[in-house]
Design an enzyme around this catalytic site. Structure first.
Site, mmCIF file in Angstrom:
data_model
loop_
_atom_site.group_PDB
_atom_site.id
_atom_site.type_symbol
_atom_site.label_atom_id
_atom_site.label_comp_id
_atom_site.label_asym_id
_atom_site.label_seq_id
_atom_site.Cartn_x
_atom_site.Cartn_y
_atom_site.Cartn_z
ATOM 1 N N LYS A 112 0.844 -1.201 0.000
ATOM 2 C CA LYS A 112 0.000 0.000 0.000
ATOM 3 C C LYS A 112 0.877 1.247 0.000
ATOM 4 O O LYS A 112 1.869 1.312 0.721
ATOM 5 C CB LYS A 112 -0.915 -0.025 1.229
ATOM 6 C CG LYS A 112 -1.959 1.073 1.258
ATOM 7 C CD LYS A 112 -2.844 0.959 2.497
ATOM 8 C CE LYS A 112 -3.937 2.012 2.530
ATOM 9 N NZ LYS A 112 -4.771 1.917 3.752
ATOM 10 N N SER A 125 -9.651 1.777 2.856
ATOM 11 C CA SER A 125 -8.800 2.522 1.945
ATOM 12 C C SER A 125 -7.743 1.670 1.247
ATOM 13 O O SER A 125 -7.123 2.146 0.290
ATOM 14 C CB SER A 125 -8.097 3.655 2.694
ATOM 15 O OG SER A 125 -7.215 3.127 3.659
ATOM 16 N N SER A 157 -9.716 -0.375 7.042
ATOM 17 C CA SER A 157 -9.139 -0.299 5.696
ATOM 18 C C SER A 157 -8.440 -1.554 5.182
ATOM 19 O O SER A 157 -8.093 -1.611 4.009
ATOM 20 C CB SER A 157 -8.152 0.862 5.624
ATOM 21 O OG SER A 157 -8.869 2.045 5.452
#
Ligand code: GLN
Length: 488
Positions: free
Chosen positions: A65, A140, A164
């Site tokens: 990420k 996210s 997330s």
């Protein structure tokens, strides 16, 4: 196959980039690719297989990420304000993964600064759900989850401040684990809500979660909130049978308003766990009704403080022709941040400001304690709590972008684990009639990751939902809306 030398690490890595070439244009899971360095890492991995020094992650292509600092590799948080930021250091999890010999495929897309539930950042464009391209991938960590689901990597790291990791894993039909606060070092994780943030894996199955947890967990003196506690071999928890495990169903998590297909899938999952030997009982988490309100005071408060550092002075984007210093800050922050991040900074500044602090931030902190105590009470009578991950399957891209409150409400089931600091996991438990994956959330007491992994492992072995793959019809193909990033 790597161990048996049926494939080399270089072949595996190349096959991943071939796959990316075929599907990435429609998924948009990555912000930055790392092909050159990945192929070098794969060569090194080949050598380790020859030398007999390879471990379980050696030569395994992983997505990271874009909120996790990678030395020499751009780290943007999907924000224009960090658009040119190349970290001079690795996050602790990166140091550990590189030592393990993992191959870093690239940096995955996310909601800007991890603020959101849909991975629809303005600057890098939305990540599309591999099961249905017009739907969100969740957020996210949507890029990480979509990349795993679409076979653009074999596993990934995400971060979870309020859901997330778990929510995008649920929406993309893969597994995700948010560890206990303090289990994994946050050193080098770009801070959002520092008292809530935690890094964790998103993978194709629970065994892979355990393998990555073995590698990234552990005490790090560079993160003052990391806990000096021995790291068990998480794969040792993956044994069959759930006799003696008590599953609690919190009644506040099965209320009206949840998509009935989600309720059915999760309830069927509970029946499955019962068949495997677990005992099921009803429990209550009475302060659940305050969870969304409390989180959306605390997280923006911490964010407004953490994001004060992006001022255009030392690194990142700077507006080109400001009138003076104040104007430089103003223009840089106004044009560098997207609308949701600006909204959070304003909310956070408000709840921390003199005169409002007691009414909002202090009050929220007090109620957070009550929420944490709810869990302590529940875990006196059960080992694991089972709930939905999200109230609905993935919604459509663009559907909620104009309705932030609706978006915040969709986090209702995942926020509490972060506020209590406990581990939470998502495993696939079925599909909606439209063919979208549904996830089941498991939560346990502090540092009880092994219990979660055991229950999740038994569940997926019995049900096999994790083995299903998205197959996209050509008629569904819609090209990814080209993001601003690609136009620049
Ligand atoms: N959706 C939540 C938020 O926007 C949680 C995001 C996260 O876990 N990073 O704050």
């Amino acid at each position: 196959m790597l161990k048996k030398r049926e494939i080399s690490a270089v072949e595996l890595t190349k096959s991943i980039y071939d796959r990316i070439d075929r599907v990435e244009n429609e998924i948009n899971a990555f912000v930055t690719m790392n092909k050159e360095e990945a192929l070098v890492a794969a060569e090194v991995a080949n050598q380790r297989y020859k030398d007999g020094t390879a471990g379980p992650l050696t030569g395994i292509p992983l997505g990271i990420k874009d909120v996790i600092c990678t030395k020499g590799l751009r780290t943007t948080c999907s924000s224009k304000i960090l658009g040119n930021y190349i970290p001079p250091y690795d996050a602790m999890v990166m140091t550990k993964l590189r030592e393990a010999g993992a191959v870093i495929v690239g940096k995955t897309n996310m909601d800007e600064f991890a603020m959101g539930s849909s991975t629809e950042p303005v600057w890098t464009g939305p990540t599309h759900n591999p099961w249905s391209l017009e739907h969100i991938s969740g957020g996210s960590s949507g890029g990480s989850a979509a990349a795993v689901a679409a076979d653009e990597c074999l596993g990934a790291l995400g971060s979870d401040t309020g859901g997330s990791i778990r929510q995008p894993a649920a929406h993309c039909g893969v597994a995700g684990l948010k560890p206990t606060y303090g289990r994994v070092s946050r050193y080098g994780l770009v801070a959002y809500g520092s008292s809530l943030d935690q890094i964790g894996p998103i993978t194709k199955d629970v065994t892979d979660l355990a393998i990555i947890m073995n590698s990234i967990s552990g005490y790090d003196p560079q993160d003052s909130t990391s806990v000096p506690r021995e790291v068990p071999d998480y794969t040792a928890a993956l044994t069959h049978g759930l006799k003696g495990i008590k599953i609690g169903l919190p009644k506040e998590y099965f209320i009206s308003g949840i998509d009935p297909e989600v309720v059915t899938a999760v309830k069927n999952g509970v029946t499955e766990l019962e068949k495997l030997g677990a005992e099921v009982l009803d429990v209550s988490l009475p302060h659940t009704e305050y969870v969304v309100a409390v989180y959306y005071v605390i997280a923006p408060a911490e964010a407004s403080s953490n994001l004060a550092r992006y001022d255009g002075v030392k690194y990142g984007f700077r507006e080109k022709s400001p009138a003076n210093l104040m104007d430089m800050y103003y223009q840089t922050r106004t044009n560098g941040f997207g609308p949701e991040v600006i909204r959070r900074i304003i909310m956070g500044t408000y709840v921390l400001s003199a005169g409002y602090y007691d009414a909002y931030y202090r009050k929220a902190s007090q109620v957070r304690t009550l929420i944490r105590q709810d869990f302590e009470e529940a875990f006196k009578v059960c080992d694991v709590l089972v709930t939905p991950v999200a109230p609905t399957p993935a919604f459509k891209i663009g559907q909620m972008t104009d309705d932030p409150l609706q978006m915040y409400l969709s986090d209702i089931f995942t926020l509490s684990a972060n506020m209590a600091g406990i581990p939470g996991m998502s495993v696939p438990c079925g599909f909606s009639s439209a063919g979208l994956p549904i996830g089941m959330q498991l939560m346990a007491g502090h540092f009880k990751e092994e219990t979660l992994l055991k229950v999740g492992f038994n569940f997926e072995s019995a049900t096999g939902f994790h083995k299903q793959k998205p197959t996209r019809e050509p008629s569904l193909r819609i090209p990814t809306k080209r993001s601003m990033l690609h136009e620049e």
